[in-house]
Design an enzyme around this catalytic site. Structure first.
Site, PDB file in Angstrom:
ATOM      1  N   THR A  38      -3.312  46.537  22.441  1.00  0.00           N
ATOM      2  CA  THR A  38      -2.272  46.083  23.367  1.00  0.00           C
ATOM      3  C   THR A  38      -1.110  47.062  23.220  1.00  0.00           C
ATOM      4  O   THR A  38      -1.158  47.953  22.384  1.00  0.00           O
ATOM      5  CB  THR A  38      -1.848  44.632  23.038  1.00  0.00           C
ATOM      6  N   THR A  39      -0.077  46.905  24.064  1.00  0.00           N
ATOM      7  CA  THR A  39       1.051  47.838  24.006  1.00  0.00           C
ATOM      8  C   THR A  39       1.651  47.840  22.603  1.00  0.00           C
ATOM      9  O   THR A  39       2.001  46.794  22.071  1.00  0.00           O
ATOM     10  CB  THR A  39       2.133  47.410  25.026  1.00  0.00           C
ATOM     11  N   GLU A  58      13.249  45.343  28.968  1.00  0.00           N
ATOM     12  CA  GLU A  58      12.514  44.225  28.359  1.00  0.00           C
ATOM     13  C   GLU A  58      12.473  44.526  26.873  1.00  0.00           C
ATOM     14  O   GLU A  58      11.904  45.547  26.451  1.00  0.00           O
ATOM     15  CB  GLU A  58      11.094  44.114  28.929  1.00  0.00           C
ATOM     16  N   ARG A  67      -3.688  49.305  33.633  1.00  0.00           N
ATOM     17  CA  ARG A  67      -3.825  50.376  32.647  1.00  0.00           C
ATOM     18  C   ARG A  67      -4.606  51.532  33.244  1.00  0.00           C
ATOM     19  O   ARG A  67      -5.436  51.346  34.131  1.00  0.00           O
ATOM     20  CB  ARG A  67      -4.533  49.863  31.391  1.00  0.00           C
ATOM     21  N   ARG A  83     -18.056  40.737  31.226  1.00  0.00           N
ATOM     22  CA  ARG A  83     -19.347  40.596  31.891  1.00  0.00           C
ATOM     23  C   ARG A  83     -19.459  41.480  33.139  1.00  0.00           C
ATOM     24  O   ARG A  83     -20.435  41.412  33.848  1.00  0.00           O
ATOM     25  CB  ARG A  83     -19.536  39.143  32.348  1.00  0.00           C
ATOM     26  N   ARG A 140      -9.000  48.632  31.868  1.00  0.00           N
ATOM     27  CA  ARG A 140      -9.834  47.785  30.999  1.00  0.00           C
ATOM     28  C   ARG A 140      -9.805  46.308  31.403  1.00  0.00           C
ATOM     29  O   ARG A 140     -10.674  45.543  31.032  1.00  0.00           O
ATOM     30  CB  ARG A 140      -9.453  47.959  29.544  1.00  0.00           C
ATOM     31  N   HIS A 141      -8.738  45.888  32.092  1.00  0.00           N
ATOM     32  CA  HIS A 141      -8.750  44.493  32.572  1.00  0.00           C
ATOM     33  C   HIS A 141      -8.363  44.432  34.054  1.00  0.00           C
ATOM     34  O   HIS A 141      -9.222  44.267  34.907  1.00  0.00           O
ATOM     35  CB  HIS A 141      -7.917  43.554  31.681  1.00  0.00           C
ATOM     36  N   GLU A 158       3.305  45.960  35.053  1.00  0.00           N
ATOM     37  CA  GLU A 158       3.505  46.800  33.862  1.00  0.00           C
ATOM     38  C   GLU A 158       2.716  48.074  34.079  1.00  0.00           C
ATOM     39  O   GLU A 158       1.556  48.028  34.525  1.00  0.00           O
ATOM     40  CB  GLU A 158       2.960  46.098  32.618  1.00  0.00           C
ATOM     41  N   GLY A 175       1.781  36.368  27.618  1.00  0.00           N
ATOM     42  CA  GLY A 175       0.405  36.431  28.103  1.00  0.00           C
ATOM     43  C   GLY A 175      -0.599  35.833  27.150  1.00  0.00           C
ATOM     44  O   GLY A 175      -1.159  34.765  27.391  1.00  0.00           O
ATOM     45  N   HIS A 176      -0.823  36.522  26.034  1.00  0.00           N
ATOM     46  CA  HIS A 176      -1.930  36.177  25.138  1.00  0.00           C
ATOM     47  C   HIS A 176      -1.924  34.700  24.714  1.00  0.00           C
ATOM     48  O   HIS A 176      -2.957  34.026  24.768  1.00  0.00           O
ATOM     49  CB  HIS A 176      -1.887  37.086  23.909  1.00  0.00           C
ATOM     50  N   ASP A 220      -3.303  39.322  32.309  1.00  0.00           N
ATOM     51  CA  ASP A 220      -4.270  40.393  31.999  1.00  0.00           C
ATOM     52  C   ASP A 220      -5.553  39.861  31.364  1.00  0.00           C
ATOM     53  O   ASP A 220      -6.657  40.327  31.664  1.00  0.00           O
ATOM     54  CB  ASP A 220      -3.669  41.401  31.010  1.00  0.00           C
ATOM     55  N   HIS A 221      -5.393  38.891  30.433  1.00  0.00           N
ATOM     56  CA  HIS A 221      -6.573  38.474  29.667  1.00  0.00           C
ATOM     57  C   HIS A 221      -7.542  37.605  30.457  1.00  0.00           C
ATOM     58  O   HIS A 221      -8.670  37.399  30.023  1.00  0.00           O
ATOM     59  CB  HIS A 221      -6.162  37.838  28.343  1.00  0.00           C
ATOM     60  N   ASN A 266       1.769  36.630  31.984  1.00  0.00           N
ATOM     61  CA  ASN A 266       0.913  37.818  32.019  1.00  0.00           C
ATOM     62  C   ASN A 266      -0.552  37.354  32.031  1.00  0.00           C
ATOM     63  O   ASN A 266      -1.005  36.696  31.092  1.00  0.00           O
ATOM     64  CB  ASN A 266       1.210  38.685  30.781  1.00  0.00           C
ATOM     65  N   HIS A 290      -0.776  44.282  33.964  1.00  0.00           N
ATOM     66  CA  HIS A 290      -0.666  45.676  33.498  1.00  0.00           C
ATOM     67  C   HIS A 290      -1.862  46.447  34.060  1.00  0.00           C
ATOM     68  O   HIS A 290      -3.002  46.195  33.668  1.00  0.00           O
ATOM     69  CB  HIS A 290      -0.673  45.680  31.964  1.00  0.00           C
ATOM     70  N   HIS A 301       6.335  40.060  24.299  1.00  0.00           N
ATOM     71  CA  HIS A 301       5.282  40.558  23.423  1.00  0.00           C
ATOM     72  C   HIS A 301       5.161  39.688  22.182  1.00  0.00           C
ATOM     73  O   HIS A 301       6.101  39.575  21.402  1.00  0.00           O
ATOM     74  CB  HIS A 301       5.469  42.019  23.005  1.00  0.00           C
ATOM     75  N   GLY A 302       4.010  39.059  22.053  1.00  0.00           N
ATOM     76  CA  GLY A 302       3.723  38.248  20.875  1.00  0.00           C
ATOM     77  C   GLY A 302       4.413  36.884  20.872  1.00  0.00           C
ATOM     78  O   GLY A 302       4.378  36.183  19.864  1.00  0.00           O
TER      79      GLY A 302
END
Ligand code: PXP
Length: 245
Positions: A100-101, A151, A45, A18, A49-50, A70, A214-215, A9-10, A7, A43, A191-192
């Site tokens: 996050t979700t 998932e 959204r 920026r 936001r990203h 997503e 992802g994160h 996204d980040h 993922n 994702h 997730h996580g």
């Protein structure tokens, strides 16, 4: 072999901090694929936001593996998905204020609406996965909604602090995966998940096909890549210092 969905996204989160052009998630997707990612997950959204529409449209053209989008079940997002045609859509709940979700989709509570969205996405040729908690009733509803995949939300496992709580969450995930498999659903999870908790999940939970992470991967990329980035900038400055002498 369990596959890895990365993922990204980040990467876009940093860009949006920026409102600049870099780092570009399209470039990040190519690097992730070259490193072995089996799927690229983003994702889109509702608040953008990203990841934005431009990213999703270009990723659709550039990704060589599989694009997993997503998304919420909001009409505008469903329309975009049907036009872009990712290989897979993972339906998630979405709240504006969440970081996050948070939690899985309530398939039981919105069964008719979700069924309609699943049907629409599938008729556009998109494989559908539902992001749900390891809960028997949600799994049964996912099966009735005719999703191909679920998932399993691994957030409670990832957040458990005590070993006995982790083991309890792993048992819930294992039972959920087993039950989903008996209903003919295919099983992903995410997730996580990070560099410390992923192997225990793989050991305990049967039938997993793909993990979406992802994160922790983007976080690690920042740390392991920072030294090189600094050395490159230092090298540029030192070269100019020498030229001026
Ligand atoms: N799976 C789903 C459905 C998600 O919403 C997310 C977060 O966007 C992930 C997996 C990845 O979670 P994390 O960033 O914590 O690895």
């Amino acid at each position: 072999m369990i596959k890895l969905g990365v993922n990204i996204d980040h990467v876009a989160t940093v860009r949006q901090a920026r409102k600049a052009a870099e780092p570009d998630p399209v470039q990040a997707a190519a690097v992730a694929e070259l490193a072995g990612a089996d799927t690229i997950t983003v994702h889109l959204r509702e608040d953008r936001r990203h990841i934005n529409e431009r990213d999703v449209r270009i990723l659709r053209k550039t990704i060589r593996t599989k694009l997993n989008l997503e998304m919420s079940i909001a009409l505008g997002i469903v329309k975009i998905a049907c036009a872009v045609k990712p290989d897979q859509a993972t339906l998630v709940p979405e709240k504006r204020k969440e970081l996050t979700t948070e939690g899985g989709l309530d398939v039981v509570g919105s069964e008719r609406k979700i069924k309609r969205v699943v049907k629409r996405l599938k008729s556009a040729g998109i494989t559908v996965s539902l992001f749900i908690d390891p809960d028997t009733k949600q799994i049964e509803a996912a099966s009735r909604a005719r999703a191909e995949f679920i998932e399993l939300h691994t957030g409670c496992y990832a957040n458990a602090k005590k070993e006995k709580d982790k083991q309890k969450q792993l048992s819930l995930l294992a039972e959920a995966a087993f039950f989903a498999h008996t209903l003919g659903l295919r099983v992903n999870a995410g997730h996580g998940l990070n560099y410390c908790n992923t192997q225990a999940l793989i050991e305990k939970v049967p039938h997993l096909e793909e993990l979406n992470i992802g994160h922790s991967i983007v976080s690690r990329a920042v740390i392991v890549g920072l030294g090189r980035a600094v050395r490159e900038m230092k090298g540029l400055i030192n070269k100019k210092n020498r030229d001026k002498q």
